[in-house]
Design a protein around this motif. Sequence first.
Motif, PDB file in Angstrom:
ATOM      1  N   PRO A  37     -64.564  43.668  47.468  1.00  0.00           N
ATOM      2  CA  PRO A  37     -63.647  43.087  47.918  1.00  0.00           C
ATOM      3  C   PRO A  37     -61.815  43.714  48.172  1.00  0.00           C
ATOM      4  O   PRO A  37     -61.213  43.067  49.417  1.00  0.00           O
ATOM      5  N   GLY A  38     -61.720  44.616  47.981  1.00  0.00           N
ATOM      6  CA  GLY A  38     -60.410  45.604  47.839  1.00  0.00           C
ATOM      7  C   GLY A  38     -60.234  45.845  48.920  1.00  0.00           C
ATOM      8  O   GLY A  38     -59.097  45.451  49.913  1.00  0.00           O
ATOM      9  N   PRO A  39     -60.691  46.410  49.996  1.00  0.00           N
ATOM     10  CA  PRO A  39     -59.993  46.743  51.358  1.00  0.00           C
ATOM     11  C   PRO A  39     -60.083  45.786  52.244  1.00  0.00           C
ATOM     12  O   PRO A  39     -59.262  45.849  53.245  1.00  0.00           O
ATOM     13  N   ALA A  40     -61.147  44.606  52.185  1.00  0.00           N
ATOM     14  CA  ALA A  40     -61.122  43.384  53.064  1.00  0.00           C
ATOM     15  C   ALA A  40     -59.497  42.334  52.296  1.00  0.00           C
ATOM     16  O   ALA A  40     -57.985  42.072  53.593  1.00  0.00           O
ATOM     17  N   VAL A  41     -59.108  42.223  51.261  1.00  0.00           N
ATOM     18  CA  VAL A  41     -58.028  41.600  50.711  1.00  0.00           C
ATOM     19  C   VAL A  41     -56.532  42.817  51.188  1.00  0.00           C
ATOM     20  O   VAL A  41     -55.473  41.731  51.489  1.00  0.00           O
ATOM     21  N   GLU A  42     -56.598  44.361  50.822  1.00  0.00           N
ATOM     22  CA  GLU A  42     -56.236  44.701  51.661  1.00  0.00           C
ATOM     23  C   GLU A  42     -56.048  44.098  52.382  1.00  0.00           C
ATOM     24  O   GLU A  42     -54.396  44.369  53.084  1.00  0.00           O
ATOM     25  N   LYS A  43     -56.119  44.116  53.621  1.00  0.00           N
ATOM     26  CA  LYS A  43     -56.275  44.358  55.055  1.00  0.00           C
ATOM     27  C   LYS A  43     -55.815  42.964  55.314  1.00  0.00           C
ATOM     28  O   LYS A  43     -54.226  43.047  56.036  1.00  0.00           O
ATOM     29  N   ALA A  44     -55.972  41.328  55.091  1.00  0.00           N
ATOM     30  CA  ALA A  44     -55.498  40.616  55.256  1.00  0.00           C
ATOM     31  C   ALA A  44     -54.424  40.169  54.203  1.00  0.00           C
ATOM     32  O   ALA A  44     -53.125  39.972  55.360  1.00  0.00           O
ATOM     33  N   PHE A  45     -53.780  40.790  53.498  1.00  0.00           N
ATOM     34  CA  PHE A  45     -52.387  40.544  52.406  1.00  0.00           C
ATOM     35  C   PHE A  45     -51.640  41.418  53.646  1.00  0.00           C
ATOM     36  O   PHE A  45     -50.373  40.995  53.398  1.00  0.00           O
ATOM     37  N   GLU A  46     -51.951  42.685  53.575  1.00  0.00           N
ATOM     38  CA  GLU A  46     -50.765  43.363  54.220  1.00  0.00           C
ATOM     39  C   GLU A  46     -50.560  42.657  55.436  1.00  0.00           C
ATOM     40  O   GLU A  46     -49.448  43.056  55.700  1.00  0.00           O
ATOM     41  N   ALA A  47     -51.185  42.159  56.565  1.00  0.00           N
ATOM     42  CA  ALA A  47     -50.990  41.150  57.693  1.00  0.00           C
ATOM     43  C   ALA A  47     -50.480  40.176  57.509  1.00  0.00           C
ATOM     44  O   ALA A  47     -49.298  40.062  58.193  1.00  0.00           O
ATOM     45  N   GLU A  48     -50.069  39.108  55.617  1.00  0.00           N
ATOM     46  CA  GLU A  48     -49.297  38.950  55.771  1.00  0.00           C
ATOM     47  C   GLU A  48     -47.998  38.479  55.615  1.00  0.00           C
ATOM     48  O   GLU A  48     -46.921  38.720  55.299  1.00  0.00           O
ATOM     49  N   CYS A  49     -47.987  40.660  54.346  1.00  0.00           N
ATOM     50  CA  CYS A  49     -46.489  40.134  53.269  1.00  0.00           C
ATOM     51  C   CYS A  49     -45.789  41.033  54.381  1.00  0.00           C
ATOM     52  O   CYS A  49     -44.911  41.675  54.049  1.00  0.00           O
ATOM     53  N   GLU A  50     -45.838  41.987  55.387  1.00  0.00           N
ATOM     54  CA  GLU A  50     -45.510  42.897  55.385  1.00  0.00           C
ATOM     55  C   GLU A  50     -45.167  44.447  54.627  1.00  0.00           C
ATOM     56  O   GLU A  50     -43.638  44.547  54.258  1.00  0.00           O
ATOM     57  N   CYS A  51     -46.511  44.952  53.742  1.00  0.00           N
ATOM     58  CA  CYS A  51     -45.998  45.549  52.312  1.00  0.00           C
ATOM     59  C   CYS A  51     -46.843  46.608  52.800  1.00  0.00           C
ATOM     60  O   CYS A  51     -48.195  45.948  52.991  1.00  0.00           O
ATOM     61  N   ASP A  52     -46.839  46.921  51.345  1.00  0.00           N
ATOM     62  CA  ASP A  52     -47.852  47.461  51.469  1.00  0.00           C
ATOM     63  C   ASP A  52     -49.116  47.186  49.536  1.00  0.00           C
ATOM     64  O   ASP A  52     -48.021  47.156  48.932  1.00  0.00           O
ATOM     65  N   LEU A  53     -50.039  46.817  50.118  1.00  0.00           N
ATOM     66  CA  LEU A  53     -50.610  46.396  48.332  1.00  0.00           C
ATOM     67  C   LEU A  53     -51.589  47.895  47.894  1.00  0.00           C
ATOM     68  O   LEU A  53     -51.953  48.271  48.428  1.00  0.00           O
ATOM     69  N   ASN A  54     -50.423  48.314  46.527  1.00  0.00           N
ATOM     70  CA  ASN A  54     -51.842  49.226  45.904  1.00  0.00           C
ATOM     71  C   ASN A  54     -52.382  48.463  45.102  1.00  0.00           C
ATOM     72  O   ASN A  54     -51.775  48.618  43.743  1.00  0.00           O
ATOM     73  N   LEU A  55     -53.291  48.683  45.532  1.00  0.00           N
ATOM     74  CA  LEU A  55     -54.704  48.585  44.094  1.00  0.00           C
ATOM     75  C   LEU A  55     -55.112  49.220  43.703  1.00  0.00           C
ATOM     76  O   LEU A  55     -55.322  51.075  44.237  1.00  0.00           O
ATOM     77  N   VAL A  56     -54.975  49.600  42.286  1.00  0.00           N
ATOM     78  CA  VAL A  56     -55.159  50.384  41.326  1.00  0.00           C
ATOM     79  C   VAL A  56     -56.390  50.266  39.973  1.00  0.00           C
ATOM     80  O   VAL A  56     -56.702  48.933  40.055  1.00  0.00           O
ATOM     81  N   GLY A  57     -57.623  50.968  40.698  1.00  0.00           N
ATOM     82  CA  GLY A  57     -57.909  50.785  39.653  1.00  0.00           C
ATOM     83  C   GLY A  57     -58.415  51.395  38.333  1.00  0.00           C
ATOM     84  O   GLY A  57     -57.609  52.770  38.126  1.00  0.00           O
ATOM     85  N   THR A  58     -58.896  50.455  37.169  1.00  0.00           N
ATOM     86  CA  THR A  58     -58.540  50.911  36.117  1.00  0.00           C
ATOM     87  C   THR A  58     -59.432  50.973  35.079  1.00  0.00           C
ATOM     88  O   THR A  58     -59.564  51.177  33.502  1.00  0.00           O
ATOM     89  N   GLY A  59     -60.675  51.240  35.751  1.00  0.00           N
ATOM     90  CA  GLY A  59     -62.013  51.221  34.441  1.00  0.00           C
ATOM     91  C   GLY A  59     -62.942  50.108  35.029  1.00  0.00           C
ATOM     92  O   GLY A  59     -62.479  49.270  35.789  1.00  0.00           O
ATOM     93  N   ASP A  60     -63.017  49.251  33.374  1.00  0.00           N
ATOM     94  CA  ASP A  60     -64.295  48.191  34.009  1.00  0.00           C
ATOM     95  C   ASP A  60     -63.253  47.248  33.079  1.00  0.00           C
ATOM     96  O   ASP A  60     -61.803  47.481  33.279  1.00  0.00           O
ATOM     97  N   GLY A  61     -63.702  45.695  33.744  1.00  0.00           N
ATOM     98  CA  GLY A  61     -62.237  44.878  32.766  1.00  0.00           C
ATOM     99  C   GLY A  61     -62.013  45.051  31.796  1.00  0.00           C
ATOM    100  O   GLY A  61     -60.566  44.678  31.563  1.00  0.00           O
ATOM    101  N   ALA A  62     -62.701  45.395  30.808  1.00  0.00           N
ATOM    102  CA  ALA A  62     -62.257  44.749  29.635  1.00  0.00           C
ATOM    103  C   ALA A  62     -61.058  46.361  29.280  1.00  0.00           C
ATOM    104  O   ALA A  62     -60.445  47.107  28.614  1.00  0.00           O
ATOM    105  N   ALA A  63     -61.490  47.200  29.404  1.00  0.00           N
ATOM    106  CA  ALA A  63     -60.528  48.954  29.867  1.00  0.00           C
ATOM    107  C   ALA A  63     -59.621  48.621  30.472  1.00  0.00           C
ATOM    108  O   ALA A  63     -58.067  49.473  30.582  1.00  0.00           O
ATOM    109  N   LEU A  64     -58.990  47.814  31.119  1.00  0.00           N
ATOM    110  CA  LEU A  64     -57.616  47.162  31.971  1.00  0.00           C
ATOM    111  C   LEU A  64     -57.296  46.180  31.287  1.00  0.00           C
ATOM    112  O   LEU A  64     -55.698  46.481  30.843  1.00  0.00           O
ATOM    113  N   LEU A  65     -57.439  45.666  30.037  1.00  0.00           N
ATOM    114  CA  LEU A  65     -56.872  45.097  29.219  1.00  0.00           C
ATOM    115  C   LEU A  65     -56.451  46.318  28.412  1.00  0.00           C
ATOM    116  O   LEU A  65     -55.217  46.568  27.819  1.00  0.00           O
TER     117      LEU A  65
END
Length: 328
Positions: A37-65
């Motif tokens: 989803p990341g590329p589409a989410v980034e494009k859509a939100f940046e069109a609304e927010c006039e910001c830079d959405l920085n999506l950072v992958g951290t591994g899988d979900g438990a690794a995120l915690l």
Amino acid sequence: MRYSMIAAGIVLASAAQADTPTLTVYTYDSFVSDWGPGPAVEKAFEAECECDLNLVGTGDGAALLSRLLLEGARTKADIVLGLDTNLMAAAAETGIFALHGQEDVAFDLPVEWDDSMFVPFDWGYFAFVYDKTKLTDVPKNFKELADSDLKIVIQDPRSSTPGLGLLMWVKAAYDDGASEMWRGLSDNILTVTKGWSEAYGLFLDGEADMVLSYTTSPAYHLIAEEDDTKAAAQFDEGHYLQVEVVAKVAHTEQQGLADQFLAFVVSETFQEIIPTTNWMYPAVTPAAGLPDGFETLTVPENALLYPSGDAQQVRDGALEEWRAALSE
């Protein structure tokens, strides 16, 4: 003169970049992948927010915690997206998250949702996926799977939310008999991968008969590849439910952007992206409904789920049972 104009242009570009706020979102690797989803989410939100959405992958979900526990209040994240109900209580105990302010959203989930800190963005049921052209004698429960010669690939519960979900699934289904069930399953397990992507890749390469994934996974093959050979086995013990969530870091310097992103997550724009990129059910069903093909998916007759507080208490014991059974 030419060089001075170039220098002025560089200064103006740098100033513009400095004026553009950045919202940093920690999430799991598959979310930020080219097919996620990341590329589409980034494009859509940046069109609304006039910001830079920085999506950072951290591994899988438990690794995120694990990363959040390591960084604590020093985390560079403004938003954390990709924890689930099994990890919410432990995440809340870090003290780094704020209230979300999305109380008026009508979530379309199999369970009631009243958490004030975590916002659900999608959900699904864990299941074992198989190829219908290769496997015809499909196990109907964990006992039949354990008694078979089938080889399965699962994920490590210490780094992967699907792996942890399997632990909770077996525990919810068998309670005190979970250790015995794991001993029965141990010789079926071909390997334990760090994350979902590695496990699913091994299955697609023909290394295993079944892989731990979701009841929604066959929708990807059907819709994206026009391949109807994949299916999810329905187990009569029921299937464990996963609800994935997003939350705002309390000390973020981008309070307004973070709140805007939480509202964006439950919007039609974001929720329409989820079914055919993250291949899960959206937390708020879009007005157009689900994509064609989702109606063919396995729908469990019984949903299993520990409340987030109970899940935290159950998790450590379930993990020890799993480790002990697989080390025998």
